[in-house]
Design a protein around this motif. Sequence first.
Motif, PDB file in Angstrom:
ATOM      1  N   SER A 126      34.280 -59.976 -83.067  1.00 33.84           N
ATOM      2  CA  SER A 126      35.065 -59.003 -83.846  1.00 33.84           C
ATOM      3  C   SER A 126      35.016 -57.586 -83.298  1.00 33.84           C
ATOM      4  N   PHE A 127      34.111 -57.318 -82.369  1.00 37.25           N
ATOM      5  CA  PHE A 127      33.827 -55.950 -81.943  1.00 37.25           C
ATOM      6  C   PHE A 127      35.064 -55.168 -81.532  1.00 37.25           C
ATOM      7  N   ALA A 128      35.895 -55.734 -80.689  1.00 37.81           N
ATOM      8  CA  ALA A 128      37.040 -54.991 -80.152  1.00 37.81           C
ATOM      9  C   ALA A 128      38.103 -54.693 -81.196  1.00 37.81           C
ATOM     10  N   LEU A 129      38.074 -55.412 -82.305  1.00 37.18           N
ATOM     11  CA  LEU A 129      39.170 -55.328 -83.275  1.00 37.18           C
ATOM     12  C   LEU A 129      38.736 -54.747 -84.621  1.00 37.18           C
ATOM     13  N   THR A 130      37.515 -54.229 -84.688  1.00 34.47           N
ATOM     14  CA  THR A 130      36.973 -53.741 -85.952  1.00 34.47           C
ATOM     15  C   THR A 130      36.364 -52.348 -85.788  1.00 34.47           C
ATOM     16  N   GLU A 131      36.559 -51.511 -86.775  1.00 29.91           N
ATOM     17  CA  GLU A 131      35.912 -50.197 -86.775  1.00 29.91           C
ATOM     18  C   GLU A 131      34.604 -50.294 -87.555  1.00 29.91           C
ATOM     19  N   TYR A 132      33.523 -49.809 -86.951  1.00 27.87           N
ATOM     20  CA  TYR A 132      32.214 -49.845 -87.589  1.00 27.87           C
ATOM     21  C   TYR A 132      31.700 -48.429 -87.814  1.00 27.87           C
ATOM     22  N   ALA A 133      30.871 -48.287 -88.841  1.00 23.47           N
ATOM     23  CA  ALA A 133      30.180 -47.023 -89.108  1.00 23.47           C
ATOM     24  C   ALA A 133      28.733 -47.385 -89.422  1.00 23.47           C
ATOM     25  N   MET A 134      27.977 -47.660 -88.372  1.00 25.05           N
ATOM     26  CA  MET A 134      26.645 -48.215 -88.551  1.00 25.05           C
ATOM     27  C   MET A 134      25.701 -47.285 -89.307  1.00 25.05           C
ATOM     28  N   SER A 135      25.893 -45.996 -89.159  1.00 25.09           N
ATOM     29  CA  SER A 135      24.999 -45.055 -89.836  1.00 25.09           C
ATOM     30  C   SER A 135      25.124 -45.144 -91.353  1.00 25.09           C
ATOM     31  N   GLU A 136      26.223 -45.713 -91.837  1.00 21.13           N
ATOM     32  CA  GLU A 136      26.445 -45.823 -93.279  1.00 21.13           C
ATOM     33  C   GLU A 136      26.379 -47.268 -93.766  1.00 21.13           C
TER      34      GLU A 136
ATOM     35  N   ILE B  62      29.200 -46.469 -76.251  1.00 16.17           N
ATOM     36  CA  ILE B  62      29.101 -47.618 -77.150  1.00 16.17           C
ATOM     37  C   ILE B  62      28.583 -47.205 -78.521  1.00 16.17           C
ATOM     38  N   ALA B  63      27.624 -46.272 -78.536  1.00 13.60           N
ATOM     39  CA  ALA B  63      27.121 -45.774 -79.815  1.00 13.60           C
ATOM     40  C   ALA B  63      28.228 -45.090 -80.607  1.00 13.60           C
ATOM     41  N   ALA B  64      29.033 -44.284 -79.926  1.00 14.11           N
ATOM     42  CA  ALA B  64      30.136 -43.597 -80.615  1.00 14.11           C
ATOM     43  C   ALA B  64      31.139 -44.595 -81.168  1.00 14.11           C
ATOM     44  N   ALA B  65      31.340 -45.698 -80.468  1.00 10.11           N
ATOM     45  CA  ALA B  65      32.321 -46.700 -80.892  1.00 10.11           C
ATOM     46  C   ALA B  65      31.910 -47.405 -82.175  1.00 10.11           C
ATOM     47  N   ILE B  66      30.604 -47.517 -82.431  1.00  7.70           N
ATOM     48  CA  ILE B  66      30.155 -48.198 -83.651  1.00  7.70           C
ATOM     49  C   ILE B  66      29.520 -47.237 -84.656  1.00  7.70           C
ATOM     50  N   GLY B  67      29.550 -45.938 -84.364  1.00  9.53           N
ATOM     51  CA  GLY B  67      29.024 -44.956 -85.307  1.00  9.53           C
ATOM     52  C   GLY B  67      27.516 -44.995 -85.438  1.00  9.53           C
ATOM     53  N   SER B  68      26.829 -45.197 -84.321  1.00  4.74           N
ATOM     54  CA  SER B  68      25.364 -45.222 -84.332  1.00  4.74           C
ATOM     55  C   SER B  68      24.809 -44.116 -83.453  1.00  4.74           C
TER      56      SER B  68
END
Length: 384
Positions: A182-192, A55-61
């Motif tokens: 929106s989670f399944a349909l959006t790319e996130y980069a939480m670290s940025e 899950i962390a990899a999926a949102i960039g965290s």
Amino acid sequence: MQTTYYFDHAATTPMHPAVAEEMLRIMQGTGGNPSSMHAYGRAAKQLIARARDTIAAAIGSKSAEIVFTSGGTEGDNMAIIGAIRAMARKGRRHIVTSAAEHHAVLHTCEWLVEEGFSVTVLPVDEYGRVSPKDVANAMTPETGLVTIMHANNEVGTLNQVLEIGWIVKDAGALFHVDAVQSFALTEYAMSESPIDLMTLSAHKINGPQGVGALYIANGTPFEPLAHGGSQERKRRAGTENVAGIAGFAKAVDICVNNRKEKQHLLEHLRKEWIDKLSRLEGVPIVVNGHPTDRLPHIANISFIGIDTETMLMNLDMEGIAAASGSACTSGALERSHVLRAMNLSEERLLSAVRFSFGLGNTMEELEGAAQKVATIAARIRTTV
């Protein structure tokens, strides 16, 4: 046997077969408490660790920034109460939110007012979108938290969460985003990103009900709500739902690997559905929500002249599952607070139905369902 059509994926999604298989494998295993020191406990703990990594990899965290919850409502409650209580220690007791938020956010904010906190509820435009300028104008030296959803669950409109987030960060407050829809349909980069807390839920992405996650960025002031154990790095006490968490991770993995294809299919289904309904004789419709800045799977449609509840009952009798708004309140007779916040006309407000698409829906279904809608509309009009 009656043909049925499930067009209510924004409420909950059918579980993906691979997710069910993964969960069954774990539930039929030996089991073990993740907090136990023996081999069974360590195996359970490893399952949770792998899920957290996925899950962390999926949102960039970072993995340590993921806290497992029982779903979106708990995640929203944890984020808002945990963050504002921590910020209150710094003299910041003011919350900013919007009139179109999910009730898990709005009702939590209302409860916090009774606890002595102050809340500013911002208006939304005719599409259900929050203005970043309004957020900036609402900020004060006492503001501790801003909570704005990424995508509206009733009309699908997307908010400009990154722009809003930088405004919040510049003001020294925390920013929470409800990303359940929106989670399944959006790319996130939480670290940025400027987002400090973000709520996720498994059952909106073809995972199990009763499990979710809350992203809490490292260094974010936060006070836990649940006490009694050291689970989740002391941020949420209680024995973890191992099978549910593993199922959540499996659903996330499927979503990440198929996101582009899913977006394309859902956009196509939505467009075809609206086109088919637009061509039905004697059934004037209006589509609610932003025409472009929106999710691809939600179509909120007003059938002008036909009451929402009447349409929903008739749809159900014909085997079509749809909704009048949030699944958490659709059992009530009250009209959508989101559509009211958008200041829609009464004829649009009183006739709105939400259709939402996902796993299992096909183009072939739409033709039959559209004909049923035409039959329903004609039947209702002859009895009015």
